[in-house]
Design a protein around this motif. Structure first.
Motif, PDB file in Angstrom:
ATOM      1  N   GLN A  11       0.796  -1.218   0.000  1.00  0.00           N
ATOM      2  CA  GLN A  11       0.000   0.000   0.000  1.00  0.00           C
ATOM      3  C   GLN A  11       0.831   1.273   0.000  1.00  0.00           C
ATOM      4  O   GLN A  11       0.343   2.325  -0.401  1.00  0.00           O
ATOM      5  N   PRO A  39      -9.168   0.235   3.089  1.00  0.00           N
ATOM      6  CA  PRO A  39      -7.877   0.597   2.479  1.00  0.00           C
ATOM      7  C   PRO A  39      -7.460  -0.364   1.371  1.00  0.00           C
ATOM      8  O   PRO A  39      -6.947   0.067   0.336  1.00  0.00           O
ATOM      9  N   ASP A  42      -9.779   0.282  -1.701  1.00  0.00           N
ATOM     10  CA  ASP A  42      -9.419   1.563  -2.330  1.00  0.00           C
ATOM     11  C   ASP A  42      -8.129   1.447  -3.128  1.00  0.00           C
ATOM     12  O   ASP A  42      -8.035   1.946  -4.258  1.00  0.00           O
ATOM     13  N   TRP A  43      -7.130   0.788  -2.560  1.00  0.00           N
ATOM     14  CA  TRP A  43      -5.842   0.634  -3.238  1.00  0.00           C
ATOM     15  C   TRP A  43      -5.995  -0.219  -4.489  1.00  0.00           C
ATOM     16  O   TRP A  43      -5.543   0.155  -5.573  1.00  0.00           O
ATOM     17  N   SER A  46      -7.924   1.517  -7.250  1.00  0.00           N
ATOM     18  CA  SER A  46      -7.150   2.540  -7.968  1.00  0.00           C
ATOM     19  C   SER A  46      -6.347   1.895  -9.101  1.00  0.00           C
ATOM     20  O   SER A  46      -6.221   2.471 -10.184  1.00  0.00           O
TER      21      SER A  46
END
Length: 192
Positions: A11, A39, A42-43, A46
């Motif tokens: 991350q 998290p 989301d990572w 992306s």
């Protein structure tokens, strides 16, 4: 681009620009802690959004990924933080993407899960995750006695459109307003 490692180690790595046709492969793992779902999603999202291999279906992929991680941590690993959830994601132009989420639990029989749409189950607090994954993805299957979910979403990388906008304004395409339909042409590049 290939990413392999624990989520904690990955991350902090900033993705480098890559060839637009290069496949994306991620294999990571995370402790069974509910606070790590957002998290991780989301990572990973992306990277998926950046790959543009499932253009227009990103929200569906995100929903299915969240549900799969939640089920693996909560039902599979029973929130035991010493147990890991493994995630493998592969995106390839023309093939869409596959996601595999595996827990270290005892597994389950997906056919034994009650239908969340049956009247007696509508008020249940749990039981919708599998149904949501099946709605969001094109294919969902289970392996390893129910400890592993395989999800696939078809798609193809979308290129930047050929048209070029005149300015950043929107203008109506219809001369009369309608209560049911409002059509607007955006006069700016949404990919800029």
């Amino acid at each position: 681009m290939i990413w392999v490692g624990s989520f904690k180690s990955l991350q902090s790595v900033v993705p480098e620009p890559r060839s637009p046709d290069a496949p994306l492969a991620v294999h990571t793992w995370v402790r069974s802690e509910i606070g790590l779902i957002t998290p991780l999603v989301d990572w990973l999202m992306s990277l998926i959004v950046g790959s543009r291999y499932v253009f227009g279906a990103e929200e569906s992929v995100e929903l299915a990924l969240r549900e799969a991680l939640s089920n693996a941590m909560l039902h599979g690993n029973r929130l035991d933080s010493s147990k890991l959830v493994h995630v493998r994601c592969c995106c390839e132009c023309g093939k869409g993407m596959t996601i595999v989420v595996r827990d270290q639990g005892h597994g389950f029989d997906p056919n034994a899960v009650p239908d969340p749409l049956d009247f007696e189950n509508l008020g249940a607090e749990h039981g919708r995750g599998l149904h949501l994954m099946q709605i969001a993805m094109d294919e969902v299957s289970f392996a390893r006695g129910g400890t592993e979910v395989h999800m696939r979403k078809a798609g193809c990388k979308r290129e930047t459109p050929d048209w070029r906008p005149n300015n950043g304004e929107a203008r109506p395409l219809m001369s009369r307003a309608s209560l049911e339909v409002r059509v607007v042409e955006l006069r700016r590049d949404p990919f800029a």
